[in-house]
Scaffold this motif. Structure first.
Motif, PDB file in Angstrom:
ATOM      1  N   THR A  98      -9.983  -7.717 -10.423  1.00 53.08           N
ATOM      2  CA  THR A  98      -9.715  -7.057 -11.701  1.00 53.08           C
ATOM      3  C   THR A  98      -9.753  -5.532 -11.567  1.00 53.08           C
ATOM      4  N   MET A  99     -10.223  -5.039 -10.439  1.00 48.84           N
ATOM      5  CA  MET A  99     -10.394  -3.589 -10.272  1.00 48.84           C
ATOM      6  C   MET A  99      -9.091  -2.797 -10.351  1.00 48.84           C
ATOM      7  N   PRO A 100      -7.968  -3.276  -9.803  1.00 46.23           N
ATOM      8  CA  PRO A 100      -6.728  -2.497  -9.981  1.00 46.23           C
ATOM      9  C   PRO A 100      -6.389  -2.251 -11.448  1.00 46.23           C
ATOM     10  N   LEU A 116      -8.781   1.863  -1.135  1.00 46.59           N
ATOM     11  CA  LEU A 116     -10.004   1.139  -0.793  1.00 46.59           C
ATOM     12  C   LEU A 116     -10.208  -0.073  -1.700  1.00 46.59           C
ATOM     13  N   VAL A 117      -9.681  -0.015  -2.923  1.00 41.94           N
ATOM     14  CA  VAL A 117      -9.713  -1.195  -3.803  1.00 41.94           C
ATOM     15  C   VAL A 117      -8.878  -2.317  -3.185  1.00 41.94           C
ATOM     16  N   LEU A 118      -7.702  -1.980  -2.670  1.00 42.05           N
ATOM     17  CA  LEU A 118      -6.852  -2.981  -2.007  1.00 42.05           C
ATOM     18  C   LEU A 118      -7.542  -3.529  -0.762  1.00 42.05           C
ATOM     19  N   GLY A 142       0.818  -1.212   0.000  1.00 38.78           N
ATOM     20  CA  GLY A 142       0.000   0.000   0.000  1.00 38.78           C
ATOM     21  C   GLY A 142       0.848   1.257   0.000  1.00 38.78           C
ATOM     22  N   MET A 143       1.945   1.250   0.764  1.00 43.79           N
ATOM     23  CA  MET A 143       2.857   2.402   0.786  1.00 43.79           C
ATOM     24  C   MET A 143       3.478   2.639  -0.582  1.00 43.79           C
TER      25      MET A 143
END
Length: 291
Positions: free
Chosen positions: A223-225, A165-167, A27-28
């Motif tokens: 698949t969103m990323p 938020l996707v993650l 995330g970072m």
């Protein structure tokens, strides 16, 4: 007998915490186009890791009664008598104080607040209430476990981004099929301590269908990323292979009564999440090189 240091180390649930910290670090890294600031990376990792370890120790403390009954957990430091309640409580509080201090002083207040809320969500709300209240415990309580990438993102940027938020959503949707596979295998242990896990209250067959449903949802969410532009073709190709594997395991759970299969599915789910985040990292670095 294990040394005191190894007993305290076991309280931290190191394998779980390492996966938590890894997803936070991803995330970072994904939060900025280049490399994240070294200070935020180091102190954010330390703070989030210590908070996760504190939550794990509190979980040991609050679950000591049922841990003493379940075969998987009866040799943990508390039920086996290697450590006492006061020692575990002191250890957990020290970790919590240090983690919050590190995050407030060297990272930012938003990350400290969100990390503390995640700690309370897992160690108190899930362990004390949700776990014993509803067979949907892992679905509702999964929000706390899905927070690390958001914590990592805010550690660098100081704000919550839609991509973070996707993650979060990926881990949140991954958690039920991951944990229900283990719960099928350990359903008799959970029944013995009156924990209403889904395989206990609704049976293994019902749970297997839910694992398939959530795995299909996971395929869509992961698949969103790519669809949002956060990741590119390397990630999409990698996650497609991972998803085919997860779907294969979920289908086999429905069609094959092999008692070893739930634990095989559980093991694959751990590898799945770790490798998925590796693909996110690799795709990010490839985009950096190609810019």
């Amino acid at each position: 007998m294990p040394s005191k240091a190894s007993q305290y180390y076991e309280l931290c649930k190191p394998r779980v915490v390492m996966l938590i910290v890894f997803t936070a670090v991803v995330g970072m890294v994904l939060s900025v186009p280049g490399w994240p600031p070294l200070g935020a990376l180091i102190f954010g990792t330390i703070g989030i890791g210590l908070a996760a370890s504190s939550a794990a120790a509190i979980n040991h403390l609050l679950d000591q009664r049922i841990d003493a009954v379940m075969a998987r957990t009866r040799n943990r430091p508390l039920p086996s008598g290697q450590l006492q309640v006061g020692q575990v409580l002191t250890f957990a509080l020290i970790l919590c104080v240090i983690s919050m201090t590190v995050l407030v002083v060297w990272v930012n207040t938003l990350t400290a607040v969100l990390t503390f809320l995640s700690l309370i969500g897992y160690a108190i709300i899930y362990t004390v209430w949700l776990k014993r209240a509803t067979p949907q415990n892992i679905v509702i309580g999964g929000a706390a476990g899905a927070a690390p990438p958001v914590l990592g993102w805010t550690a660098v940027t100081g704000s919550i981004d839609p991509n973070a938020l996707v993650l979060f959503l990926i881990i949140y949707v991954w958690t039920p099929p991951h944990f229900w596979a283990l719960a099928i295998h350990r359903r008799h242990d959970y029944a013995a301590v009156d924990i209403p896990m889904l395989p206990v209250t609704h049976g293994p067959r019902f749970t297997r269908w839910h694992i398939l449903f959530y795995t299909i949802l996971l395929v869509l969410v992961t698949t969103m990323p790519y669809l949002t532009g956060m990741s590119d073709m390397l990630y999409l190709a990698g996650v497609t292979v991972l998803n085919l594997g997860f779907l294969w395991y979920a289908y086999r759970l429905l069609s094959d009564n092999d008692e070893r299969l739930p634990m095989q599915t559980f093991g694959y789910s751990v590898i799945y999440l770790m490798v998925l985040f590796i693909f996110l990292l690799a795709d990010h670095f490839l985009q950096m090189i190609m810019r």
